[in-house]
Motif scaffolding. Sequence first.
Motif, PDB file in Angstrom:
ATOM      1  N   ASP A  18      77.399  31.726  50.874  1.00 56.05           N
ATOM      2  CA  ASP A  18      77.672  30.501  51.620  1.00 56.05           C
ATOM      3  C   ASP A  18      79.007  30.688  52.331  1.00 56.05           C
ATOM      4  O   ASP A  18      80.064  30.722  51.706  1.00 56.05           O
ATOM      5  CB  ASP A  18      77.729  29.333  50.625  1.00 56.05           C
ATOM      6  CG  ASP A  18      78.089  27.994  51.268  1.00 56.05           C
ATOM      7  OD1 ASP A  18      78.706  27.993  52.357  1.00 56.05           O
ATOM      8  OD2 ASP A  18      77.749  26.956  50.679  1.00 56.05           O
ATOM      9  N   GLY A  19      78.937  30.840  53.659  1.00 55.47           N
ATOM     10  CA  GLY A  19      80.132  31.141  54.438  1.00 55.47           C
ATOM     11  C   GLY A  19      81.247  30.121  54.298  1.00 55.47           C
ATOM     12  O   GLY A  19      82.426  30.448  54.425  1.00 55.47           O
ATOM     13  N   LYS A  20      80.868  28.901  54.037  1.00 53.61           N
ATOM     14  CA  LYS A  20      81.855  27.815  53.924  1.00 53.61           C
ATOM     15  C   LYS A  20      82.590  27.882  52.573  1.00 53.61           C
ATOM     16  O   LYS A  20      83.761  27.537  52.499  1.00 53.61           O
ATOM     17  CB  LYS A  20      81.117  26.472  54.062  1.00 53.61           C
ATOM     18  CG  LYS A  20      81.983  25.236  53.967  1.00 53.61           C
ATOM     19  CD  LYS A  20      82.652  24.909  55.279  1.00 53.61           C
ATOM     20  CE  LYS A  20      83.519  23.652  55.129  1.00 53.61           C
ATOM     21  NZ  LYS A  20      84.355  23.441  56.316  1.00 53.61           N
ATOM     22  N   GLU A  64      88.485  34.232  61.107  1.00 56.04           N
ATOM     23  CA  GLU A  64      89.375  34.269  59.935  1.00 56.04           C
ATOM     24  C   GLU A  64      88.562  34.341  58.651  1.00 56.04           C
ATOM     25  O   GLU A  64      88.873  35.101  57.737  1.00 56.04           O
ATOM     26  CB  GLU A  64      90.276  33.022  59.892  1.00 56.04           C
ATOM     27  CG  GLU A  64      91.375  32.999  60.933  1.00 56.04           C
ATOM     28  CD  GLU A  64      90.935  32.394  62.265  1.00 56.04           C
ATOM     29  OE1 GLU A  64      89.707  32.353  62.542  1.00 56.04           O
ATOM     30  OE2 GLU A  64      91.804  31.981  63.040  1.00 56.04           O
ATOM     31  N   ARG A  65      87.513  33.527  58.584  1.00 58.78           N
ATOM     32  CA  ARG A  65      86.657  33.470  57.404  1.00 58.78           C
ATOM     33  C   ARG A  65      85.993  34.834  57.138  1.00 58.78           C
ATOM     34  O   ARG A  65      85.956  35.330  56.022  1.00 58.78           O
ATOM     35  CB  ARG A  65      85.569  32.441  57.657  1.00 58.78           C
ATOM     36  CG  ARG A  65      85.313  31.292  56.704  1.00 58.78           C
ATOM     37  CD  ARG A  65      86.312  31.016  55.683  1.00 58.78           C
ATOM     38  NE  ARG A  65      86.902  29.718  55.884  1.00 58.78           N
ATOM     39  CZ  ARG A  65      86.450  28.608  55.296  1.00 58.78           C
ATOM     40  NH1 ARG A  65      85.469  28.659  54.423  1.00 58.78           N
ATOM     41  NH2 ARG A  65      87.024  27.453  55.548  1.00 58.78           N
ATOM     42  N   LEU A  66      85.480  35.419  58.220  1.00 60.19           N
ATOM     43  CA  LEU A  66      84.751  36.680  58.072  1.00 60.19           C
ATOM     44  C   LEU A  66      85.706  37.835  57.760  1.00 60.19           C
ATOM     45  O   LEU A  66      85.381  38.726  56.972  1.00 60.19           O
ATOM     46  CB  LEU A  66      83.923  36.957  59.331  1.00 60.19           C
ATOM     47  CG  LEU A  66      82.793  35.945  59.583  1.00 60.19           C
ATOM     48  CD1 LEU A  66      82.217  36.105  60.977  1.00 60.19           C
ATOM     49  CD2 LEU A  66      81.695  36.085  58.530  1.00 60.19           C
ATOM     50  N   ASP A  67      86.915  37.802  58.355  1.00 60.31           N
ATOM     51  CA  ASP A  67      87.939  38.796  58.013  1.00 60.31           C
ATOM     52  C   ASP A  67      88.314  38.689  56.536  1.00 60.31           C
ATOM     53  O   ASP A  67      88.457  39.696  55.841  1.00 60.31           O
ATOM     54  CB  ASP A  67      89.202  38.594  58.866  1.00 60.31           C
ATOM     55  CG  ASP A  67      89.020  39.088  60.299  1.00 60.31           C
ATOM     56  OD1 ASP A  67      88.034  39.812  60.563  1.00 60.31           O
ATOM     57  OD2 ASP A  67      89.869  38.750  61.150  1.00 60.31           O
ATOM     58  N   ALA A  68      88.482  37.437  56.066  1.00 60.07           N
ATOM     59  CA  ALA A  68      88.851  37.213  54.661  1.00 60.07           C
ATOM     60  C   ALA A  68      87.759  37.743  53.738  1.00 60.07           C
ATOM     61  O   ALA A  68      88.046  38.366  52.700  1.00 60.07           O
ATOM     62  CB  ALA A  68      89.087  35.726  54.409  1.00 60.07           C
ATOM     63  N   LEU A  69      86.511  37.536  54.121  1.00 57.19           N
ATOM     64  CA  LEU A  69      85.408  38.026  53.288  1.00 57.19           C
ATOM     65  C   LEU A  69      85.427  39.555  53.212  1.00 57.19           C
ATOM     66  O   LEU A  69      85.285  40.136  52.125  1.00 57.19           O
ATOM     67  CB  LEU A  69      84.072  37.525  53.838  1.00 57.19           C
ATOM     68  CG  LEU A  69      82.830  37.959  53.063  1.00 57.19           C
ATOM     69  CD1 LEU A  69      82.892  37.477  51.614  1.00 57.19           C
ATOM     70  CD2 LEU A  69      81.558  37.454  53.724  1.00 57.19           C
ATOM     71  N   CYS A  70      85.613  40.196  54.355  1.00 49.19           N
ATOM     72  CA  CYS A  70      85.714  41.660  54.371  1.00 49.19           C
ATOM     73  C   CYS A  70      86.829  42.117  53.443  1.00 49.19           C
ATOM     74  O   CYS A  70      86.658  43.048  52.652  1.00 49.19           O
ATOM     75  CB  CYS A  70      85.973  42.166  55.789  1.00 49.19           C
ATOM     76  SG  CYS A  70      84.512  42.149  56.834  1.00 49.19           S
TER      77      CYS A  70
END
Length: 193
Positions: free
Chosen positions: A93-95, A142-148
């Motif tokens: 869940d991306g959120k 930002e969210r996707l960078d943080a996940l990586c």
Amino acid sequence: GSEIAFVGRSNVGKSTLMREFTGHTFTTGKKPGVTRSPNHYDWAGADFTFTDLPGFGFMEGVEEGTREAIKTDIVQYIEEHSAEILVGVLVVDGKAVIDIIDRHSERGEVPHDVEMFHFLREVEIPTVVAVNKMDKVDDRDERLDALCDRLGLPGPWQQWRDVVAPISAKRGQIDPLREALETHLREQHRDDL
Ligand code: GDP
């Protein structure tokens, strides 16, 4: 036969995604933990099946012991079928995923999603992280960078399009996942030649 295996925490939208992919309308286990055994679906025209593994992690009204048993079953299924699983899809869940990962890390635990990601790689199954519910995310990059970062993939996330696929299953926006899957399937086919 060959299969694509879908794993993810409960409530990440895995059933919605399976429905979007397969066109099947099947009743999702509205009661958490209901789907204990894998469901198999055919992907139109393809010579492999989709395997929907049970949701893991926290579920309202499901005891800790049962949750652990579900996770053990999933890991066992993947280990036993690792030769047939062409690609593993970890749905998150991306959120919510960053907060959940960080909360567990702060407690000194290995977050389920991180554990599952590394496990799939350990058993040498090419893995795509389907980052769902992106329609609810404002700070997309930002969210996707943080996940990586949390998954140990040096950013920026755009370098990992084969691994990180931002989607919105509910809105039918799943092209990044289709493309990532196709890339992996093509690569494996080439290896066979
Ligand atoms: P599962 O437990 O992982 O199978 O999750 P479900 O497919 O049952 O979905 C859980 C909830 O998330 C439902 O209320 C869905 O409507 C919602 N959901 C699924 N995909 C999306 C999405 O892409 N965006 C949003 N906003 N909600 C979604």
